[in-house]
Enzyme design. Sequence first.
Site, PDB file in Angstrom:
ATOM      1  N   GLY A  75       0.805  -1.215   0.000  1.00  0.00           N
ATOM      2  CA  GLY A  75       0.000   0.000   0.000  1.00  0.00           C
ATOM      3  C   GLY A  75       0.838   1.264   0.000  1.00  0.00           C
ATOM      4  N   THR A  76       1.902   1.263   0.756  1.00  0.00           N
ATOM      5  CA  THR A  76       2.733   2.472   0.861  1.00  0.00           C
ATOM      6  C   THR A  76       3.322   2.831  -0.499  1.00  0.00           C
ATOM      7  OG1 THR A  76       3.243   1.927   3.152  1.00  0.00           O
ATOM      8  CG2 THR A  76       4.724   3.475   2.057  1.00  0.00           C
ATOM      9  N   ASN A 154      -8.370   3.354   8.414  1.00  0.00           N
ATOM     10  CA  ASN A 154      -7.740   2.234   9.113  1.00  0.00           C
ATOM     11  C   ASN A 154      -7.954   2.261  10.620  1.00  0.00           C
ATOM     12  OD1 ASN A 154      -5.959   4.506   8.384  1.00  0.00           O
ATOM     13  ND2 ASN A 154      -4.558   3.577   9.847  1.00  0.00           N
ATOM     14  N   GLN A 182      -7.730  -0.710   3.341  1.00  0.00           N
ATOM     15  CA  GLN A 182      -8.592  -1.312   4.373  1.00  0.00           C
ATOM     16  C   GLN A 182      -9.967  -1.709   3.844  1.00  0.00           C
ATOM     17  OE1 GLN A 182      -7.640  -2.250   7.291  1.00  0.00           O
ATOM     18  NE2 GLN A 182      -5.720  -1.140   7.577  1.00  0.00           N
ATOM     19  N   SER A 202      -3.246  -3.719  -0.532  1.00  0.00           N
ATOM     20  CA  SER A 202      -2.125  -4.392   0.128  1.00  0.00           C
ATOM     21  C   SER A 202      -2.532  -5.807   0.525  1.00  0.00           C
ATOM     22  CB  SER A 202      -1.745  -3.584   1.373  1.00  0.00           C
ATOM     23  OG  SER A 202      -0.723  -4.235   2.069  1.00  0.00           O
ATOM     24  N   HIS A 204      -1.333  -8.053   2.664  1.00  0.00           N
ATOM     25  CA  HIS A 204      -1.318  -8.563   4.045  1.00  0.00           C
ATOM     26  C   HIS A 204      -2.513  -8.115   4.865  1.00  0.00           C
ATOM     27  CE1 HIS A 204       0.322  -5.094   6.539  1.00  0.00           C
ATOM     28  NE2 HIS A 204       0.618  -4.645   5.342  1.00  0.00           N
ATOM     29  N   THR A 240      12.425  -6.921 -11.015  1.00  0.00           N
ATOM     30  CA  THR A 240      11.968  -8.303 -11.223  1.00  0.00           C
ATOM     31  C   THR A 240      10.807  -8.598 -10.286  1.00  0.00           C
ATOM     32  OG1 THR A 240      14.197  -8.962 -11.824  1.00  0.00           O
ATOM     33  CG2 THR A 240      12.710 -10.739 -11.157  1.00  0.00           C
ATOM     34  N   CYS A 328       1.486   1.737  12.800  1.00  0.00           N
ATOM     35  CA  CYS A 328       2.695   2.522  12.540  1.00  0.00           C
ATOM     36  C   CYS A 328       3.005   3.471  13.689  1.00  0.00           C
ATOM     37  CB  CYS A 328       2.536   3.364  11.283  1.00  0.00           C
ATOM     38  SG  CYS A 328       1.772   2.487   9.958  1.00  0.00           S
TER      39      CYS A 328
HETATM   40  C1  LIG Z   1      -5.158   2.815   4.942  1.00  0.00           C
HETATM   41  C2  LIG Z   1      -3.770   2.261   4.784  1.00  0.00           C
HETATM   42  N1  LIG Z   1      -3.017   2.685   3.765  1.00  0.00           N
HETATM   43  C3  LIG Z   1      -1.785   2.217   3.552  1.00  0.00           C
HETATM   44  C4  LIG Z   1      -1.219   1.294   4.408  1.00  0.00           C
HETATM   45  C5  LIG Z   1       0.179   0.795   4.141  1.00  0.00           C
HETATM   46  O1  LIG Z   1       0.135  -0.462   3.524  1.00  0.00           O
HETATM   47  P1  LIG Z   1       1.440  -1.402   3.492  1.00  0.00           P
HETATM   48  O2  LIG Z   1       1.613  -1.925   4.871  1.00  0.00           O
HETATM   49  O3  LIG Z   1       1.102  -2.487   2.509  1.00  0.00           O
HETATM   50  O4  LIG Z   1       2.568  -0.566   3.022  1.00  0.00           O
HETATM   51  C6  LIG Z   1      -1.954   0.835   5.506  1.00  0.00           C
HETATM   52  C7  LIG Z   1      -1.369  -0.121   6.465  1.00  0.00           C
HETATM   53  O5  LIG Z   1      -1.647  -0.083   7.639  1.00  0.00           O
HETATM   54  C8  LIG Z   1      -3.279   1.326   5.683  1.00  0.00           C
HETATM   55  O6  LIG Z   1      -4.024   0.921   6.704  1.00  0.00           O
END
Ligand SMILES: Cc1ncc(COP(=O)(O)O)c(C=O)c1O
Length: 388
Positions: A75-76, A154, A182, A202, A204, A240, A328
């Site tokens: 996601g990031t 989130n 989310q 994302s 996970h 890759t 985080c």
């Molecule tokens: C709303 C939201 N965006 C982005 C992320 C970041 O995703 P990733 O952990 O895959 O980098 C998170 C992770 O907690 C999230 O909750």
Amino acid sequence: MITGDEFIYLDNNATTPLDPAVLEEILPFLTKYYGNPSSGYAFAAQARKAVDLARERLAALLGCEPSEIVFTSGGTESNNAVIHSALQFEPRGKHVVTTAVEHSAVLRPCQDFEKRGCFVTFLGVDQHGNVDLADLEAAIRPETALVSMMWANNETGVLYPVEKIAEICRQKGVLFHTDAVQAVGKIPIHLRDTAINFLSLSGHKFHGPKGAGALYVNRRTRLSPLIAGGGQEIGRRGGTENVAAIVGLGKAAELAVRYLEEGKCSIRSMRDRFEKAILESVSGASVNGAGALRIPTTSSLSFEGIESPAALLLLDRHRICCSAGSACRTGSQEASHVLRAMNPNGDGARRSLRFSFSRFNTEAEMDRAIEVVPKVIDKLRQTAALSP
Ligand SMILES: Cc1ncc(COP(=O)(O)O)c(C=O)c1O
């Protein structure tokens, strides 16, 4: 070593357990099928086909074309890629509209671009976490390159009307991105019927592997790569492919489609039962975002007379995993920016706990949590009353 089995894991917005079927599908791509998908011989074709299948499965989950999926590290990266592309390369301008309640994976890149001379409007929210669409419309200027708004928050689970917002943006000729990390796998999504240009997800967060994500890029929308390299992902993301992770992400998507279609998921009823029981048994408890639509997996609760770090410690001793806000920020003394935005004058941000659920939680775990949480809150209040 402590394993997840010894805990009641109620922090599924931070990350989710890998589905055993996902692990099974990943393993051969870490051992047997190690070919580089870009290589020309038959052995590598197995890896290439697996990546193609994952792309199809993800497209089925999102209701879009496989060619509209770009695999990323999560996601990031997906969020950063969109903001970078829009602000560096959109001829329209140097302004982004977003909200004050986004994840740091949107807020931070926006703040960094602000330092480099771009402009960002961070829209506020009301006490329920809702954004005023009139404010959003008014914030769009001729030089606005992008509007970025999350699909589900989130911390609170509050849902945003992103399809409606995307339509407003389309009419104004502005690109629209949603951080749907989310929301994907938790609510039905049909991108084909929307005006959304970009969507981040994302693996996970829905029982896939960590470090595996994707960016949906509408086929009529241009993306300049954040990571330039060997031309993978049709030039939209170099490097890759992480084949095993992509395979796992695809399998997680296939399973999510199945669970969403069967409607078997009892997560909502589990969440509602937990929430109702806590509100009934603990005085001075309230739901953050109660007046808004929310994803069925999240319960963010505020408790009068407690401090969330102390509550987390006690719950941890009872082997219940939850969090005060986003994972985080764990360890930081700063209270949740989301809850502060919803209630700038209150102290709810320091008194809140987030419980988040998945299809791997059981009713027995809910029973235990319903028994333990009120005792923990009671104990904290007694201790606070005794301290000078
Ligand atoms: C709303 C939201 N965006 C982005 C992320 C970041 O995703 P990733 O952990 O895959 O980098 C998170 C992770 O907690 C999230 O909750």
